[in-house]
Design a protein around this motif. Structure first.
Motif, PDB file in Angstrom:
ATOM      1  N   TYR A 102       0.860  -1.177   0.000  1.00 35.28           N
ATOM      2  CA  TYR A 102       0.000   0.000   0.000  1.00 35.28           C
ATOM      3  C   TYR A 102       0.903   1.236   0.000  1.00 35.28           C
ATOM      4  O   TYR A 102       1.790   1.350   0.838  1.00 35.28           O
ATOM      5  CB  TYR A 102      -0.913   0.001   1.227  1.00 35.28           C
ATOM      6  CG  TYR A 102      -1.885  -1.144   1.206  1.00 35.28           C
ATOM      7  CD1 TYR A 102      -1.546  -2.379   1.731  1.00 35.28           C
ATOM      8  CD2 TYR A 102      -3.137  -1.002   0.622  1.00 35.28           C
ATOM      9  CE1 TYR A 102      -2.429  -3.443   1.699  1.00 35.28           C
ATOM     10  CE2 TYR A 102      -4.036  -2.055   0.588  1.00 35.28           C
ATOM     11  CZ  TYR A 102      -3.663  -3.276   1.120  1.00 35.28           C
ATOM     12  OH  TYR A 102      -4.544  -4.327   1.068  1.00 35.28           O
ATOM     13  N   PHE A 103       0.617   2.114  -0.926  1.00 34.88           N
ATOM     14  CA  PHE A 103       1.485   3.265  -1.135  1.00 34.88           C
ATOM     15  C   PHE A 103       0.872   4.544  -0.593  1.00 34.88           C
ATOM     16  O   PHE A 103      -0.351   4.721  -0.606  1.00 34.88           O
ATOM     17  CB  PHE A 103       1.755   3.446  -2.639  1.00 34.88           C
ATOM     18  CG  PHE A 103       2.684   2.410  -3.208  1.00 34.88           C
ATOM     19  CD1 PHE A 103       2.210   1.166  -3.610  1.00 34.88           C
ATOM     20  CD2 PHE A 103       4.044   2.677  -3.333  1.00 34.88           C
ATOM     21  CE1 PHE A 103       3.069   0.206  -4.129  1.00 34.88           C
ATOM     22  CE2 PHE A 103       4.908   1.726  -3.849  1.00 34.88           C
ATOM     23  CZ  PHE A 103       4.423   0.494  -4.240  1.00 34.88           C
ATOM     24  N   GLY A 104       1.750   5.445  -0.151  1.00 36.77           N
ATOM     25  CA  GLY A 104       1.329   6.798   0.152  1.00 36.77           C
ATOM     26  C   GLY A 104       1.109   7.563  -1.139  1.00 36.77           C
ATOM     27  O   GLY A 104       1.341   7.039  -2.237  1.00 36.77           O
ATOM     28  N   THR A 105       0.677   8.788  -1.000  1.00 39.17           N
ATOM     29  CA  THR A 105       0.345   9.589  -2.179  1.00 39.17           C
ATOM     30  C   THR A 105       1.564  10.272  -2.794  1.00 39.17           C
ATOM     31  O   THR A 105       1.442  10.969  -3.786  1.00 39.17           O
ATOM     32  CB  THR A 105      -0.696  10.653  -1.827  1.00 39.17           C
ATOM     33  OG1 THR A 105      -0.274  11.329  -0.640  1.00 39.17           O
ATOM     34  CG2 THR A 105      -2.053  10.022  -1.574  1.00 39.17           C
ATOM     35  N   GLY A 106       2.717  10.060  -2.194  1.00 39.16           N
ATOM     36  CA  GLY A 106       3.941  10.567  -2.797  1.00 39.16           C
ATOM     37  C   GLY A 106       4.303  11.975  -2.361  1.00 39.16           C
ATOM     38  O   GLY A 106       3.442  12.779  -2.002  1.00 39.16           O
ATOM     39  N   THR A 107       5.597  12.258  -2.388  1.00 40.85           N
ATOM     40  CA  THR A 107       6.120  13.604  -2.159  1.00 40.85           C
ATOM     41  C   THR A 107       7.000  13.958  -3.341  1.00 40.85           C
ATOM     42  O   THR A 107       7.929  13.213  -3.665  1.00 40.85           O
ATOM     43  CB  THR A 107       6.946  13.704  -0.868  1.00 40.85           C
ATOM     44  OG1 THR A 107       6.115  13.418   0.250  1.00 40.85           O
ATOM     45  CG2 THR A 107       7.544  15.095  -0.716  1.00 40.85           C
TER      46      THR A 107
ATOM     47  N   GLN B  37      -1.826   4.326 -11.587  1.00 43.29           N
ATOM     48  CA  GLN B  37      -1.421   5.593 -10.975  1.00 43.29           C
ATOM     49  C   GLN B  37      -2.241   6.716 -11.591  1.00 43.29           C
ATOM     50  O   GLN B  37      -2.139   6.967 -12.789  1.00 43.29           O
ATOM     51  CB  GLN B  37       0.073   5.846 -11.177  1.00 43.29           C
ATOM     52  CG  GLN B  37       0.583   7.076 -10.423  1.00 43.29           C
ATOM     53  CD  GLN B  37       2.082   7.278 -10.566  1.00 43.29           C
ATOM     54  OE1 GLN B  37       2.628   7.227 -11.661  1.00 43.29           O
ATOM     55  NE2 GLN B  37       2.763   7.502  -9.438  1.00 43.29           N
ATOM     56  N   ASP B  38      -3.024   7.379 -10.770  1.00 38.57           N
ATOM     57  CA  ASP B  38      -3.906   8.420 -11.303  1.00 38.57           C
ATOM     58  C   ASP B  38      -3.158   9.749 -11.464  1.00 38.57           C
ATOM     59  O   ASP B  38      -1.952   9.830 -11.226  1.00 38.57           O
ATOM     60  CB  ASP B  38      -5.154   8.574 -10.427  1.00 38.57           C
ATOM     61  CG  ASP B  38      -4.838   9.035  -9.017  1.00 38.57           C
ATOM     62  OD1 ASP B  38      -5.659   8.794  -8.126  1.00 38.57           O
ATOM     63  OD2 ASP B  38      -3.761   9.633  -8.797  1.00 38.57           O
ATOM     64  N   SER B  39      -3.897  10.762 -11.848  1.00 41.02           N
ATOM     65  CA  SER B  39      -3.279  12.059 -12.153  1.00 41.02           C
ATOM     66  C   SER B  39      -2.652  12.703 -10.926  1.00 41.02           C
ATOM     67  O   SER B  39      -1.799  13.577 -11.043  1.00 41.02           O
ATOM     68  CB  SER B  39      -4.309  13.000 -12.766  1.00 41.02           C
ATOM     69  OG  SER B  39      -5.391  13.184 -11.883  1.00 41.02           O
ATOM     70  N   LYS B  40      -3.066  12.270  -9.740  1.00 41.85           N
ATOM     71  CA  LYS B  40      -2.476  12.801  -8.507  1.00 41.85           C
ATOM     72  C   LYS B  40      -1.361  11.903  -7.993  1.00 41.85           C
ATOM     73  O   LYS B  40      -0.930  12.031  -6.844  1.00 41.85           O
ATOM     74  CB  LYS B  40      -3.560  12.958  -7.435  1.00 41.85           C
ATOM     75  CG  LYS B  40      -4.620  13.972  -7.817  1.00 41.85           C
ATOM     76  CD  LYS B  40      -5.616  14.187  -6.700  1.00 41.85           C
ATOM     77  CE  LYS B  40      -6.636  15.239  -7.099  1.00 41.85           C
ATOM     78  NZ  LYS B  40      -7.635  15.485  -6.039  1.00 41.85           N
ATOM     79  N   LYS B  41      -0.891  10.993  -8.837  1.00 36.99           N
ATOM     80  CA  LYS B  41       0.232  10.109  -8.531  1.00 36.99           C
ATOM     81  C   LYS B  41      -0.119   8.998  -7.552  1.00 36.99           C
ATOM     82  O   LYS B  41       0.789   8.287  -7.108  1.00 36.99           O
ATOM     83  CB  LYS B  41       1.440  10.900  -7.990  1.00 36.99           C
ATOM     84  CG  LYS B  41       1.950  11.962  -8.936  1.00 36.99           C
ATOM     85  CD  LYS B  41       2.838  11.366  -9.991  1.00 36.99           C
ATOM     86  CE  LYS B  41       3.521  12.461 -10.798  1.00 36.99           C
ATOM     87  NZ  LYS B  41       4.537  11.927 -11.706  1.00 36.99           N
ATOM     88  N   PHE B  42      -1.399   8.868  -7.190  1.00 36.19           N
ATOM     89  CA  PHE B  42      -1.768   7.817  -6.252  1.00 36.19           C
ATOM     90  C   PHE B  42      -1.706   6.465  -6.936  1.00 36.19           C
ATOM     91  O   PHE B  42      -2.279   6.255  -8.003  1.00 36.19           O
ATOM     92  CB  PHE B  42      -3.171   8.074  -5.698  1.00 36.19           C
ATOM     93  CG  PHE B  42      -3.610   7.046  -4.703  1.00 36.19           C
ATOM     94  CD1 PHE B  42      -4.705   6.238  -4.939  1.00 36.19           C
ATOM     95  CD2 PHE B  42      -2.903   6.865  -3.516  1.00 36.19           C
ATOM     96  CE1 PHE B  42      -5.104   5.287  -4.022  1.00 36.19           C
ATOM     97  CE2 PHE B  42      -3.300   5.916  -2.595  1.00 36.19           C
ATOM     98  CZ  PHE B  42      -4.402   5.127  -2.849  1.00 36.19           C
ATOM     99  N   LEU B  43      -0.998   5.534  -6.294  1.00 38.66           N
ATOM    100  CA  LEU B  43      -0.826   4.182  -6.814  1.00 38.66           C
ATOM    101  C   LEU B  43      -1.788   3.228  -6.132  1.00 38.66           C
ATOM    102  O   LEU B  43      -1.773   3.103  -4.913  1.00 38.66           O
ATOM    103  CB  LEU B  43       0.588   3.692  -6.531  1.00 38.66           C
ATOM    104  CG  LEU B  43       1.652   3.931  -7.570  1.00 38.66           C
ATOM    105  CD1 LEU B  43       3.011   3.659  -6.975  1.00 38.66           C
ATOM    106  CD2 LEU B  43       1.450   3.031  -8.784  1.00 38.66           C
ATOM    107  N   LYS B  44      -2.557   2.528  -6.944  1.00 29.86           N
ATOM    108  CA  LYS B  44      -3.511   1.590  -6.362  1.00 29.86           C
ATOM    109  C   LYS B  44      -3.405   0.252  -7.072  1.00 29.86           C
ATOM    110  O   LYS B  44      -3.375   0.194  -8.298  1.00 29.86           O
ATOM    111  CB  LYS B  44      -4.932   2.138  -6.496  1.00 29.86           C
ATOM    112  CG  LYS B  44      -5.995   1.262  -5.849  1.00 29.86           C
ATOM    113  CD  LYS B  44      -7.324   1.948  -5.827  1.00 29.86           C
ATOM    114  CE  LYS B  44      -8.450   1.001  -5.432  1.00 29.86           C
ATOM    115  NZ  LYS B  44      -8.200   0.342  -4.142  1.00 29.86           N
ATOM    116  N   ILE B  45      -3.343  -0.810  -6.293  1.00 33.14           N
ATOM    117  CA  ILE B  45      -3.244  -2.123  -6.909  1.00 33.14           C
ATOM    118  C   ILE B  45      -4.556  -2.492  -7.596  1.00 33.14           C
ATOM    119  O   ILE B  45      -5.641  -2.150  -7.127  1.00 33.14           O
ATOM    120  CB  ILE B  45      -2.862  -3.200  -5.877  1.00 33.14           C
ATOM    121  CG1 ILE B  45      -2.545  -4.503  -6.586  1.00 33.14           C
ATOM    122  CG2 ILE B  45      -3.955  -3.360  -4.830  1.00 33.14           C
ATOM    123  CD1 ILE B  45      -1.854  -5.522  -5.713  1.00 33.14           C
ATOM    124  N   MET B  46      -4.418  -3.151  -8.734  1.00 35.62           N
ATOM    125  CA  MET B  46      -5.589  -3.626  -9.450  1.00 35.62           C
ATOM    126  C   MET B  46      -5.681  -5.149  -9.334  1.00 35.62           C
ATOM    127  O   MET B  46      -6.700  -5.693  -8.947  1.00 35.62           O
ATOM    128  CB  MET B  46      -5.503  -3.231 -10.917  1.00 35.62           C
ATOM    129  CG  MET B  46      -5.416  -1.732 -11.145  1.00 35.62           C
ATOM    130  SD  MET B  46      -5.112  -1.337 -12.863  1.00 35.62           S
ATOM    131  CE  MET B  46      -6.652  -1.828 -13.617  1.00 35.62           C
TER     132      MET B  46
END
Lengths: 113, 116
Positions: A102-107, B37-46
């Protein structure tokens, strides 16, 4: 439920200055913790990882991170930043079940000359 | 070079089309993943597959269908593309599914999908 929070969306530092990127996690058991770096147009590269043992872990490219259980934190540090360190940095927690991450939203890090 | 490679790097298509993204790893890993990875860089497993078997299937529309012909390949097929599917899709692999510390993720360079 497990989650990762990176409070800083964007950080700007001068080249040669020190760097600290914050990461807080929420996980019911001992966490597997990771920092990844993403350069523009690239995939994510593993910088370092932690599960147990020494709470200060060394990674590649001169990065280190310190695990603090009492603060549920795993902050990434570098004593002297180089222009090539400009990138997106992601903190992640891994769980045993299914080897999920699970990843954070990044910096996003900007380095100015 | 040992790596996770995915093709194409860029994919521009119109709404309603069907497209596929291919992924191959030559690391000898047992587990492969697709992340969005969406436009806000959030990574979500599929999805994740272990030795060709589906392990993780997050809440993803049925229009997305992964296919793993062998443990070195995990392709992603998307039907009836929608504007909201625009994102960067990352393929990744890990040694096994039981040990995150010794099996961290290795990522491909991503496929930037743009739906117009």
């Amino acid at each position: 439920a497990q989650s990762v929070t990176q409070p800083d969306i964007h950080i700007t530092v001068s080249e040669g200055a020190s760097l600290e990127l914050r990461c807080n996690y929420s996980y019911g058991a001992t966490p597997y913790l990771f920092w990844y770096v993403q350069s523009p147009g690239q995939g994510l590269q593993l910088l370092l990882k932690y599960f147990s043992g020494d709470t200060l872990v060394q990674g590649i490219k001169g990065f280190e991170a310190e695990f603090k259980r009492s603060q549920s934190s795993f902050n990434l540090r570098k004593p002297s930043v180089h222009w090539s360190d400009a990138a997106e940095y992601f903190c992640a927690v891994g769980v045993l079940a299914g080897n999920q991450f699970y990843f954070g939203t990044g910096t996003s890090l900007t380095v100015i000359p | 070079d040992t790596a996770v490679s995915q093709t194409p790097k860029y994919l521009v298509t119109q709404m309603g089309n069907d497209k596929s993204i291919k992924c191959e790893q030559n690391l000898g890993h047992d587990t492969m993943y697709w992340y969005k990875q969406d436009s806000k860089k959030f990574l979500k497993i599929m999805f994740s597959y272990n030795n060709k078997e589906l392990i993780i299937n997050e809440t993803v529309p049925n229009r997305f269908s992964p296919k793993s012909p062998d443990k070195a390949h995990l392709n992603l097929h998307i039907n009836s593309l929608e504007l909201g599917d625009s994102a960067v899709y990352f393929c990744a692999s890990s040694q096994d599914q039981q040990d995150p510390y010794n099996s961290p993720l290795h990522f491909g360079n991503g496929t930037r999908l743009t739906v117009t």
